[in-house]
Scaffold this motif. Sequence first.
Motif: not given
Length: 221
Positions: A14-15, A37-41, A58-61, A66-67
């Motif tokens: 979330q920006e 970063a906007a996501d895990g990758e 964050d965990i939920r991306m 995030g895990i």
Amino acid sequence: MNAPALRVLVADDQEIVRTGLAMILDAQPGIEVIGAAADGEQAVRLALERRPDVCLFDIRMPGLDGIEATRRLAGPAVADPLAVVVITTFDLDEYVYAALRAGARGFLLKEAGPVLLAQAVHAAARGDALIAPSVTARLLAAFVGSEPAAAQHRSAGTLTEREEHVLAAVARGRTNSEIATELHISLSTVKTHIASLMAKLGVRNRVELVIWAYETDRVRR
């Protein structure tokens, strides 16, 4: 001469949250956000390129969460792990325990204020760990046993009575200073006992110590 600022990488899909966390951390003394970063990758890629002192994920991306990002950067198989603190909206999110298992050094709620956020970053950077005080016992008690517990199969060797006391205090979320005051011992003695516990139990940080304490019923749930 002032110590160099801790370099932090932030990741959240979330920006508005990502920007807010970066602004809060940049405003703290001794902390510099060196990437977002906007996501895990993207988080993993930036972390490997820039080698921040601490990652705040964050965990939920979407895509890589995030895990898995934590596991790739700080998991048991990583030779030179980075310090990762996970952050989430939910204090009883089942993914939090998995993130700690994946190598995260700390866990915070997104409602944590600037002071607690900065404390978590500094704790992770020095090899310590900080879990949101309001959920430490509840979180671990809820999720211990939800997966096969590797810690139950570790041999503890012989813990001294003092080590048992220190372990119990760590599991209750006490800081080193609080443990020293509570047990009437010096700060250096606390650190020595914690180092001894980690060596005997084969764990890498305080989070793993706490998990081990709960999984072996050293602490009442």
